[in-house]
Design a protein around this motif. Structure first.
Motif, PDB file in Angstrom:
ATOM      1  N   SER A 147       0.863  -1.183   0.000  1.00 44.82           N
ATOM      2  CA  SER A 147       0.000   0.000   0.000  1.00 44.82           C
ATOM      3  C   SER A 147       0.894   1.226   0.000  1.00 44.82           C
ATOM      4  O   SER A 147       1.807   1.331   0.828  1.00 44.82           O
ATOM      5  CB  SER A 147      -0.887   0.016   1.243  1.00 44.82           C
ATOM      6  OG  SER A 147      -1.735  -1.108   1.241  1.00 44.82           O
ATOM      7  N   VAL A 148       0.628   2.127  -0.922  1.00 41.96           N
ATOM      8  CA  VAL A 148       1.464   3.307  -1.073  1.00 41.96           C
ATOM      9  C   VAL A 148       0.601   4.553  -0.920  1.00 41.96           C
ATOM     10  O   VAL A 148      -0.316   4.783  -1.715  1.00 41.96           O
ATOM     11  CB  VAL A 148       2.163   3.319  -2.457  1.00 41.96           C
ATOM     12  CG1 VAL A 148       3.073   4.527  -2.589  1.00 41.96           C
ATOM     13  CG2 VAL A 148       2.943   2.023  -2.669  1.00 41.96           C
ATOM     14  N   GLY A 149       0.891   5.329   0.102  1.00 37.01           N
ATOM     15  CA  GLY A 149       0.207   6.597   0.316  1.00 37.01           C
ATOM     16  C   GLY A 149       1.030   7.714  -0.284  1.00 37.01           C
ATOM     17  O   GLY A 149       2.251   7.752  -0.122  1.00 37.01           O
ATOM     18  N   VAL A 150       0.359   8.632  -0.984  1.00 43.81           N
ATOM     19  CA  VAL A 150       1.056   9.718  -1.671  1.00 43.81           C
ATOM     20  C   VAL A 150       0.439  11.053  -1.260  1.00 43.81           C
ATOM     21  O   VAL A 150      -0.775  11.221  -1.327  1.00 43.81           O
ATOM     22  CB  VAL A 150       0.956   9.553  -3.213  1.00 43.81           C
ATOM     23  CG1 VAL A 150       1.678  10.680  -3.929  1.00 43.81           C
ATOM     24  CG2 VAL A 150       1.507   8.198  -3.638  1.00 43.81           C
ATOM     25  N   ALA A 172      -0.567  -0.855  -4.836  1.00 46.88           N
ATOM     26  CA  ALA A 172      -1.788  -0.048  -4.939  1.00 46.88           C
ATOM     27  C   ALA A 172      -1.514   1.317  -4.315  1.00 46.88           C
ATOM     28  O   ALA A 172      -0.886   1.412  -3.264  1.00 46.88           O
ATOM     29  CB  ALA A 172      -2.943  -0.731  -4.218  1.00 46.88           C
ATOM     30  N   LEU A 173      -1.965   2.367  -5.002  1.00 47.10           N
ATOM     31  CA  LEU A 173      -1.691   3.734  -4.565  1.00 47.10           C
ATOM     32  C   LEU A 173      -2.947   4.433  -4.060  1.00 47.10           C
ATOM     33  O   LEU A 173      -4.038   4.214  -4.592  1.00 47.10           O
ATOM     34  CB  LEU A 173      -1.129   4.549  -5.732  1.00 47.10           C
ATOM     35  CG  LEU A 173       0.081   3.974  -6.462  1.00 47.10           C
ATOM     36  CD1 LEU A 173       0.395   4.809  -7.684  1.00 47.10           C
ATOM     37  CD2 LEU A 173       1.273   3.898  -5.556  1.00 47.10           C
ATOM     38  N   ALA A 174      -2.762   5.286  -3.065  1.00 47.63           N
ATOM     39  CA  ALA A 174      -3.816   6.181  -2.597  1.00 47.63           C
ATOM     40  C   ALA A 174      -3.224   7.579  -2.577  1.00 47.63           C
ATOM     41  O   ALA A 174      -2.105   7.787  -2.097  1.00 47.63           O
ATOM     42  CB  ALA A 174      -4.296   5.794  -1.203  1.00 47.63           C
ATOM     43  N   PHE A 213      -0.629   0.781 -12.231  1.00 47.51           N
ATOM     44  CA  PHE A 213      -0.915   0.813 -10.803  1.00 47.51           C
ATOM     45  C   PHE A 213      -2.345   1.290 -10.555  1.00 47.51           C
ATOM     46  O   PHE A 213      -2.729   2.350 -11.046  1.00 47.51           O
ATOM     47  CB  PHE A 213       0.032   1.760 -10.062  1.00 47.51           C
ATOM     48  CG  PHE A 213       1.482   1.415 -10.204  1.00 47.51           C
ATOM     49  CD1 PHE A 213       1.982   0.221  -9.702  1.00 47.51           C
ATOM     50  CD2 PHE A 213       2.349   2.280 -10.849  1.00 47.51           C
ATOM     51  CE1 PHE A 213       3.325  -0.101  -9.833  1.00 47.51           C
ATOM     52  CE2 PHE A 213       3.692   1.972 -10.976  1.00 47.51           C
ATOM     53  CZ  PHE A 213       4.182   0.775 -10.472  1.00 47.51           C
ATOM     54  N   PRO A 214      -3.132   0.553  -9.763  1.00 48.50           N
ATOM     55  CA  PRO A 214      -4.449   1.073  -9.383  1.00 48.50           C
ATOM     56  C   PRO A 214      -4.273   2.246  -8.428  1.00 48.50           C
ATOM     57  O   PRO A 214      -3.387   2.227  -7.570  1.00 48.50           O
ATOM     58  CB  PRO A 214      -5.117  -0.116  -8.693  1.00 48.50           C
ATOM     59  CG  PRO A 214      -4.004  -1.012  -8.264  1.00 48.50           C
ATOM     60  CD  PRO A 214      -2.867  -0.769  -9.211  1.00 48.50           C
TER      61      PRO A 214
END
Length: 113
Positions: A14-17, A67-69, A88-89
């Protein structure tokens, strides 16, 4: 026992941006909540390419998906389109509707990401 835990397959990172005008902060976490990376990139073609290259590297190294947020900002659509083009979603999060973020007393780039 530590080595056995490392051998467990990770299904997804999980990737938070947290996007800004000139840079963006990224936090990469395993499914178990372990922080793997916290880094800042420039919002330039080179910065986006470096980020994409690193995310594809995580996929290859760990055999998992990413997965990115990203929070809603002026450049979120551009970022979302670029990342989805790389496979990437991406989920765009409205921070005004997320109590965890909007009611946080510790607002910072790492926390937002």
């Amino acid at each position: 026992m530590g080595n056995k835990q490392r051998e467990e397959k990770i299904e997804q990172l999980s990737v938070g941006v947290d996007l800004h005008k000139s840079n963006f902060t990224v936090c990469v976490m395993r499914e178990d909540g372990e922080l793997l990376q916290e880094e800042m990139y420039r919002t330039t073609d080179q910065g986006y390419c470096s980020f994409v290259q690193r995310m594809h590297g995580w996929e290859e190294e760990l055999g998992c998906s990413v997965a990115l947020a990203v929070e809603t900002t002026g450049n979120a659509r551009f970022f979302k389109n670029w990342m989805e083009g790389e496979g990437f979603p991406v989920v765009v999060v409205n921070t005004n509707k997320s109590k965890v973020i909007s009611q946080s007393t510790k607002k910072n780039d790492r926390g937002n990401a």
